[in-house]
Motif scaffolding. Structure first.
Motif, short mmCIF file in Angstrom:
data_model
loop_
_atom_site.label_atom_id
_atom_site.label_comp_id
_atom_site.label_asym_id
_atom_site.label_seq_id
_atom_site.Cartn_x
_atom_site.Cartn_y
_atom_site.Cartn_z
N SER A 99 0.75 -1.25 -0.16
CA SER A 99 0.04 -0.05 -0.01
C SER A 99 0.99 1.16 0.09
O SER A 99 0.50 2.04 -0.56
CB SER A 99 -0.76 0.05 1.18
N VAL A 100 2.02 1.09 0.70
CA VAL A 100 2.75 2.42 0.78
C VAL A 100 3.71 2.52 -0.51
O VAL A 100 3.75 3.60 -1.12
CB VAL A 100 3.90 2.08 1.89
N ILE A 101 4.09 1.48 -1.13
CA ILE A 101 4.84 1.40 -2.36
C ILE A 101 3.82 2.11 -3.46
O ILE A 101 4.42 2.92 -4.25
CB ILE A 101 5.43 0.17 -2.68
N LEU A 102 2.50 1.67 -3.35
CA LEU A 102 1.82 2.10 -4.59
C LEU A 102 1.35 3.44 -4.28
O LEU A 102 1.20 4.38 -5.26
CB LEU A 102 0.35 1.14 -4.67
N GLY A 103 1.05 3.65 -3.16
CA GLY A 103 0.90 5.29 -2.75
C GLY A 103 1.93 6.24 -3.14
O GLY A 103 1.87 7.37 -3.73
N TYR A 104 3.20 5.74 -3.07
CA TYR A 104 4.40 6.58 -3.58
C TYR A 104 4.43 6.47 -5.03
O TYR A 104 4.65 7.56 -5.74
CB TYR A 104 5.51 5.98 -2.95
N ALA A 105 4.19 5.42 -5.56
CA ALA A 105 4.26 5.65 -7.07
C ALA A 105 3.08 6.19 -7.89
O ALA A 105 3.36 6.91 -8.70
CB ALA A 105 4.20 3.96 -7.59
N GLY B 134 7.33 -6.00 -9.38
CA GLY B 134 6.05 -6.83 -9.32
C GLY B 134 4.79 -6.16 -8.78
O GLY B 134 3.78 -6.39 -9.35
N VAL B 135 5.02 -5.26 -7.90
CA VAL B 135 3.99 -4.44 -7.30
C VAL B 135 3.39 -3.66 -8.32
O VAL B 135 1.95 -3.32 -8.70
CB VAL B 135 4.21 -3.65 -6.05
N LEU B 136 4.17 -2.65 -9.00
CA LEU B 136 3.96 -1.93 -10.18
C LEU B 136 3.17 -2.51 -11.35
O LEU B 136 2.44 -2.39 -11.97
CB LEU B 136 5.02 -1.33 -10.67
N LYS B 137 3.71 -3.99 -11.55
CA LYS B 137 3.25 -4.66 -12.66
C LYS B 137 1.90 -5.52 -12.49
O LYS B 137 1.04 -5.32 -13.23
CB LYS B 137 4.12 -5.76 -13.22
#
Length: 245
Positions: free
Chosen positions: A130-136, A239-242
């Motif tokens: 959730s944090v990685i996506l929020g930053y992306a 992987g999160v972004l994909k």
């Protein structure tokens, strides 16, 4: 044999060395309290009946039940309903599984696959993702976390949000601030965790599998063999972004 996947976070917000031991029925993390699972179930049923009798909307029912769950979890020393119910699940298995061998595994934060069959693959958004996506997505510019458990407070964003000079920009930043504060409240028990989990049982199992397999890898789960920088930058975050973005 029954294998039950629990979570290391069932230990709550304890500090120091946390041993590998099962939860006994009725055991809690708050001194002076006793957990009666049957009473908790009756409380849930009674609250739902009362809400239905009052013709509460689905939204109201969901909000009240979430608040009730959080209140009950904290009453017994757990920070949220997820780890609270996980601990109760362990208690029930330990109580009912006396005639059946039960293995309880407690992983910590679960991320994506390292290698096979798809490096970086994951099912649904979990924990740090959730944090990685929020930053992306540029919705999250900061987050409360420090390996030394020192709180790093970002005041500049708060000042910008409150200035009120540009209405549209203010609303945008306010939304991002609320997202950050929501994630901080959710993850603070873990990002500021001060405990250390004992894993001697797992280490003995790993050593035993190596010795019984003539040095060849049979079921490799030694975290020391993982290049963590390479994994996060080249496997997990892509992987999160994909798969999730």
């Amino acid at each position: 044999m029954l294998l039950h996947v629990s979570t290391a976070c069932a230990a709550g917000e304890q500090e120091g060395l946390i041993p590998e031991k099962p939860f006994l029925m009725g055991e809690t993390l708050r001194e002076g309290t006793h957990l009666d699972i049957e009473s908790e179930l009756n409380l849930i049923k009674g609250t739902l009946i009362q809400l239905n009798n009052n013709f509460s909307s689905e939204k109201t029912e969901r909000r009240i039940m979430k608040e009730l769950g959080l209140e009950r979890a904290r009453q017994f020393g757990w920070p949220n309903t997820y780890v609270f119910t996980k601990a109760m699940g362990e208690m029930v298995l330990g109580h009912l599984g006396c005639k059946l061998p039960v293995v309880i595994v407690r992983p910590s934060i679960i991320t994506s696959l390292l290698k096979e069959p798809l490096p970086g693959w994951m099912e649904g958004i979990r924990t740090i993702d959730s944090v990685i996506l929020g930053y992306a997505r540029q919705a999250l510019k900061f987050f409360l976390v420090d390996p030394d458990t020192i709180m790093d407070v970002i005041l500049h964003l708060v000042n910008i949000v409150l200035c009120g000079v540009f209405s549209r920009r203010c609303n945008e930043l306010s939304g991002k601030y609320r997202l950050a504060m929501k994630l901080i409240e959710l993850y603070a028990p873990y990002t500021l965790f001060k405990g250390c989990f004992d894993d001697m049982n797992l280490e003995r199992l790993r050593m035993s599998t190596e010795q019984n397999n003539d040095g060849e890898y049979y079921f490799d789960f030694d975290p020391k063999t993982i290049d963590w920088d390479d994994y996060f930058y080249k496997v997990h975050i892509p992987g999160v972004l994909k798969y999730l973005a």
